[in-house]
Design an enzyme around this catalytic site. Structure first.
Site: not given
Length: 416
Positions: A165, A305, A316, A337, A342, A403
């Protein structure tokens, strides 16, 4: 060696809440949700029955039928967004030195639908390996920038970055450095993804990564909310024209902002889970600020994110507090998002566009769908909840993580 300055001169967006950059921006500031029941296949047996699909996208509006059949959707999306950005930048393709125009693109997965369909066709056949001759060229992740360069004759560096991502943020950082070091005058950068497929949804469901809020899909993506239960898969593309400052000035280009710097890091922790203390995220934001020559107190806005996962959102925000200290309370933090879902490898690009347009318009888009406080999140942080907020934004940061522990951060500032 003195590094060259890099600016943004064009934007293009194809998203679940708008099929152009202007439609996308209107969707953002109005708090529009792109989530709805999936229309691409029968979801009866799936745990998650919704996603953030594109609306009213018809490939033959942009390609002839023969051309469209040779391209996976993720590559179609890339070309459409790139074309808008090129037009927005008013690049004269007859005058630009195409040997010095690159295309550096991001895709986390690539042609998943093509791969899925060819394997299903083989499995349902008689065992004879009859595959479409376009199977491989439609599927490979680097075909998106290839199609962009072929269409326009761009002969500079051309490749795809793959870091899950974080892919398109990685691509933008590479593009920044290509221009800084003098290898290119212009780079078309961004990312695209088209993973709303039976394989994509089934795979993410098997990981327990997706929200299963089927009774209310439009509210399912709820970053920072105490009841969040996973992310919502989206699709689309974002494209940015990065250009050497003097080159842009010489042709009288509109300049949105300067790309001040970027950073990369790795969690080195787990295949899918973020480090609980946000160590890699702390490192990437510090790297980014140092690379840009900025101080923490210079930052006005962070597009996080913020995927709406229980672990990731908290890690985060803890990292932001660690890096920015008391100044974190003065930053407009958001997660777009909550509206787009996403977009995996395209997330960094469309979120960078949001951050840039927040600077241009003096409005920070909201984090929608917030109803319940999470006691693990500092209540003094301004998460721009539910409603867009007006403020002057001189420096905006965009965080994107993938990931495997891949972290990328890009920071933009108003041009001096």
């Amino acid at each position: 060696m003195e590094l060259k300055r890099v600016v943004v001169t064009g934007l293009g967006a194809l998203t679940p809440i708008g099929n152009t950059k202007d439609e996308y921006w209107e969707g953002l500031i109005s708090g529009k949700s792109g989530a709805a029941p999936i229309t691409y296949y029968d979801t009866e047996l799936f745990k998650t029955k919704f996603a953030c699909e594109l609306k009213n996208f018809v490939a033959t509006d942009f390609f002839d039928r023969k051309e469209a059949r040779k391209m996976d959707k993720f590559a179609q999306y890339a070309v459409v967004a790139a074309d808008e950005a090129i037009e927005d930048a008013k690049l004269n393709l007859d005058e630009v030195n195409k040997l010095r125009v690159g295309v550096i693109w991001g895709a986390g997965i690539g042609g998943l639908e093509t791969f899925q369909q060819e394997v299903l066709n083989f499995a349902g056949g008689n065992g004879t390996p009859r595959f479409n001759p376009f199977f491989i060229p439609k599927m490979i992740a680097d075909i998106a920038p290839a199609n962009i360069s072929i269409k326009h004759g761009f002969m500079g560096p051309n490749y795809t970055t793959v870091s899950a991502c974080a892919s398109s943020a990685n691509a933008m950082f590479d593009a920044l450095n290509m221009i800084r070091l003098g290898h290119c005058d212009v780079v078309v950068s961004g990312g695209s993804e088209a993973a709303v497929t039976i394989a994509g949804m089934g795979g993410f469901n098997a990981m327990h990564a997706l929200s299963t809020r089927n009774e209310s899909p439009e509210t399912a993506s709820r970053p920072f909310d105490g009841t969040r239960d996973g992310f919502v898969l989206g699709e689309g593309a974002g494209a940015l024209i990065l250009e050497e400052y003097e080159h842009a000035k010489a042709r009288g280009a509109k300049i949105y902002c300067e790309v001040a710097g970027g950073g990369l890091s790795s969690d080195a922790y787990h295949m899918t889970a973020p480090h609980p203390d946000g160590i890699g995220v702390i490192a990437v934001m510090k790297n980014c600020l140092e690379n840009a020559g900025l101080k923490p107190e210079d930052v006005d806005h962070i597009n996080t994110h913020g995927t709406s996962t229980p672990l990731g959102d908290v890690a985060e925000l803890k990292a932001i507090t660690e890096v920015f200290g008391d100044h974190a309370k003065n930053i407009n933090i958001n997660s777009t998002k909550s509206m787009t879902g996403h977009l995996l490898g395209a997330a960094g690009a469309i979120e960078a566009i949001s951050a840039i347009l927040a600077m241009e318009h003096g409005i920070v888009p909201p984090t929608i769908n917030h109803t319940t406080v999470d006691e693990n999140i500092d209540p003094e942080l301004n998460l721009t909840l539910n409603t867009a907020q007006k403020r002057e934004v001189n420096v905006a940061m965009s965080n994107t993580f993938g990931f495997g522990g891949h972290n990328a951060c890009i920071v933009f500032k108003k041009i001096d």
